[in-house]
Design an enzyme around this catalytic site. Structure first.
Site, PDB file in Angstrom:
ATOM      1  N   ASP A  21      -8.133  -3.762   6.803  1.00 38.16           N
ATOM      2  CA  ASP A  21      -7.244  -2.750   6.859  1.00 38.16           C
ATOM      3  C   ASP A  21      -6.763  -2.599   8.439  1.00 38.16           C
ATOM      4  O   ASP A  21      -6.396  -1.603   8.907  1.00 38.16           O
ATOM      5  CB  ASP A  21      -7.839  -1.359   6.650  1.00 38.16           C
ATOM      6  CG  ASP A  21      -6.806  -0.325   6.006  1.00 38.16           C
ATOM      7  OD1 ASP A  21      -5.612  -0.521   6.247  1.00 38.16           O
ATOM      8  OD2 ASP A  21      -6.917   0.773   6.042  1.00 38.16           O
ATOM      9  N   GLY A  50      -6.145   3.010   9.496  1.00 40.39           N
ATOM     10  CA  GLY A  50      -6.520   1.636   9.540  1.00 40.39           C
ATOM     11  C   GLY A  50      -7.516   1.425  10.737  1.00 40.39           C
ATOM     12  O   GLY A  50      -8.199   2.435  10.884  1.00 40.39           O
ATOM     13  N   ALA A 107      -2.944   7.333   6.697  1.00 41.96           N
ATOM     14  CA  ALA A 107      -1.878   7.058   7.712  1.00 41.96           C
ATOM     15  C   ALA A 107      -0.553   6.734   7.016  1.00 41.96           C
ATOM     16  O   ALA A 107       0.151   5.696   7.438  1.00 41.96           O
ATOM     17  CB  ALA A 107      -2.129   6.153   8.566  1.00 41.96           C
ATOM     18  N   ASN A 126     -12.529   6.006   1.347  1.00 41.45           N
ATOM     19  CA  ASN A 126     -11.581   6.602   2.353  1.00 41.45           C
ATOM     20  C   ASN A 126     -10.259   7.030   1.311  1.00 41.45           C
ATOM     21  O   ASN A 126      -9.876   6.088   0.553  1.00 41.45           O
ATOM     22  CB  ASN A 126     -11.235   5.716   3.052  1.00 41.45           C
ATOM     23  CG  ASN A 126     -12.475   5.367   3.971  1.00 41.45           C
ATOM     24  OD1 ASN A 126     -12.962   4.118   4.160  1.00 41.45           O
ATOM     25  ND2 ASN A 126     -13.164   6.092   4.667  1.00 41.45           N
ATOM     26  N   GLU A 134       1.206  -1.020   0.148  1.00 45.24           N
ATOM     27  CA  GLU A 134      -0.039  -0.050   0.222  1.00 45.24           C
ATOM     28  C   GLU A 134       0.868   1.375  -0.005  1.00 45.24           C
ATOM     29  O   GLU A 134       1.277   1.841   0.991  1.00 45.24           O
ATOM     30  CB  GLU A 134      -0.950   0.132   1.150  1.00 45.24           C
ATOM     31  CG  GLU A 134      -1.787   0.925   1.020  1.00 45.24           C
ATOM     32  CD  GLU A 134      -2.737   1.238   2.346  1.00 45.24           C
ATOM     33  OE1 GLU A 134      -4.066   1.724   2.002  1.00 45.24           O
ATOM     34  OE2 GLU A 134      -2.556   0.603   3.397  1.00 45.24           O
ATOM     35  N   ASP A 178     -16.588  -0.907   9.528  1.00 45.16           N
ATOM     36  CA  ASP A 178     -16.391  -1.124  11.089  1.00 45.16           C
ATOM     37  C   ASP A 178     -17.377  -0.001  11.698  1.00 45.16           C
ATOM     38  O   ASP A 178     -16.980   0.126  12.996  1.00 45.16           O
ATOM     39  CB  ASP A 178     -15.048  -0.671  11.453  1.00 45.16           C
ATOM     40  CG  ASP A 178     -14.331   0.604  11.072  1.00 45.16           C
ATOM     41  OD1 ASP A 178     -15.063   1.287   9.999  1.00 45.16           O
ATOM     42  OD2 ASP A 178     -13.273   0.881  11.442  1.00 45.16           O
ATOM     43  N   GLY A 179     -18.258   0.652  10.895  1.00 39.96           N
ATOM     44  CA  GLY A 179     -18.959   1.755  11.859  1.00 39.96           C
ATOM     45  C   GLY A 179     -18.250   2.922  11.725  1.00 39.96           C
ATOM     46  O   GLY A 179     -19.006   4.159  12.339  1.00 39.96           O
ATOM     47  N   ARG A 215     -20.684  17.685  -9.625  1.00 42.71           N
ATOM     48  CA  ARG A 215     -20.156  18.317 -10.988  1.00 42.71           C
ATOM     49  C   ARG A 215     -18.690  17.698 -11.104  1.00 42.71           C
ATOM     50  O   ARG A 215     -18.203  17.711 -11.974  1.00 42.71           O
ATOM     51  CB  ARG A 215     -19.877  19.630 -11.000  1.00 42.71           C
ATOM     52  CG  ARG A 215     -21.561  20.393 -10.956  1.00 42.71           C
ATOM     53  CD  ARG A 215     -21.378  22.068 -11.274  1.00 42.71           C
ATOM     54  NE  ARG A 215     -20.812  22.572 -10.014  1.00 42.71           N
ATOM     55  CZ  ARG A 215     -21.497  22.987  -9.047  1.00 42.71           C
ATOM     56  NH1 ARG A 215     -22.711  22.543  -9.031  1.00 42.71           N
ATOM     57  NH2 ARG A 215     -21.021  23.607  -7.815  1.00 42.71           N
TER      58      ARG A 215
END
Length: 384
Positions: free
Chosen positions: A268, A304, A135, A214, A124, A243-244, A222
């Site tokens: 993640d 994460g 992060a 994210n 990543e 995860d809310g 637009r």
């Protein structure tokens, strides 16, 4: 002769995506027989829900341990945390780092992929947009360089299975093509790409969007950006961190409904997953977990999650996603996306199974035919 174990379920997740009663027979590390009728043999275990072991294609650590290390024991401990929670297939994700550190980490992880502790390596970064770094330390971000890419591919020796990058960076589209030619799945993420640039990356071979919504240019009526393009493109699998915290439940349900079977649940997860609140490291960054939410100390960015995939499944169902869809997104969806030998209950497939109770809490875990967790009663279920 290999000992046979038979596990039956009131609701079994079958390869066609349906949930229906049935059973699975396991011998050694392989599934040998399955059936949707009464078991041919007495069931050794019975569970309300039976599914393939979960597959996490984006995971940075857990149990207080990280994958961003050169210590194999640290990697094994992080992976084992997720294995015990039902995620029998884990891809080790690395965050952006300076070139020597990243090379050393890839070299350390590669033998553990070949030894089956982890299923592959996911880079990543470091080729991410500074505008959406999340992060990742700004000083570790850089434009794609062919020499660095080749060095990492050589160090991984076939174990790098996915890379997340921002294709709008100078050299980004060429990097997409370079990785695809090497057999690596390319994900677009941490990106300021507009819709056209995302589609260009897909034309070049990208097949995944890293944690949709994210760390990317947001949706605007637009300027639809990468979100609308990803939702509309059937060539793309889209990761969601459910995860809310990362994505509102209404957006989770809308995304699943809009993309049908293309959503892939990912954790993640960082070191604080399945661990207590406190201070941890995510690559080179200091992170604090408070009430189960991880944030960097330098800028307060979400760092994460503390998820394991069983909770992602339950949270998806609570958001209105059908059980079968949520389970598919945590099993066959990621396995299919990365081409892994996992995610299906069918003869000849690896004996990775997870048994869940009626609340979708994990009670039984079988990985490579080995019982890692066994909290269910023997034999047929009794009436409540």
């Amino acid at each position: 002769m290999r000992e046979r174990m038979v596990i039956s379920g009131e609701q079994v997740l079958w390869p066609d995506g349906t949930l229906a009663g049935g059973w699975v027979a396991v011998e050694g590390d392989r599934i040998t027989q399955v059936g949707r009728d009464a078991p041919l043999y007495p069931a050794d275990r019975h569970t309300p829900f039976l599914a393939p072991g979960f597959v996490d294609m984006h995971c940075h650590g857990g149990g207080g341990h990280t994958f961003a290390t050169t210590d194999p024991d640290e990697v094994r401990a992080a992976a084992a945390t997720h294995h015990a929670a039902g995620t029998t297939t884990v891809v080790a994700s690395l965050v952006s780092a300076d070139p020597p550190t990243l090379l050393a980490q890839v070299r350390a992880l590669a033998p553990l992929v070949r030894g089956t502790m982890i299923a592959g390596i996911h880079l990543e970064g470091p080729w991410l947009s500074p505008l959406h770094r999340g992060a990742h330390r700004l000083e570790d971000l850089r434009n794609p360089d062919p020499a660095e890419i080749d060095a990492l591919l050589e160090a991984g020796a076939g174990t790098i299975c996915m890379v997340t990058l921002a294709p709008e960076l100078p050299g980004g589209m060429e990097a997409v093509r370079r990785f695809v030619a090497a057999g690596v799945v390319v994900a677009v993420g941490h990106t300021d790409a507009d819709a056209d640039q995302l589609r260009e990356a897909v034309d070049a071979g990208a097949t995944v969007v890293t944690h949709l919504f994210n760390a990317m240019r947001p949706l605007h009526h637009r300027d639809p950006g990468p979100v609308v393009a990803a939702l509309a493109d059937p060539r793309l699998a889209v990761e969601l961190i459910v995860d809310g915290v990362h994505v509102h439940p209404d957006v989770v349900e809308l995304t699943v409904r809009s993309t049908l079977s293309r959503v892939v649940l990912v954790s993640d997860a960082m070191a604080g997953a399945a661990a207590a609140d406190g201070r941890y490291r995510l690559g080179p960054m200091d992170v604090e977990v408070v009430d189960g939410v991880a944030r960097t100390l330098d800028n307060g960015s979400i760092a994460g999650s503390t998820l394991t995939l069983d909770r992602a499944v339950r949270t998806s169902v609570a958001a209105g996603v059908a059980r079968c869809a949520a389970l598919l997104s945590a099993t066959w969806g990621p396995a299919r996306t990365l081409g892994l030998d996992a995610g299906q209950l069918a003869p000849g497939h690896r004996a990775d199974l997870v048994g869940l109770d009626r609340d979708l809490d994990v009670r039984l875990v079988l990985r490579h035919g080995e019982l890692l967790r066994d909290d269910v009663a023997d034999g047929p279920a009794q009436d409540d």
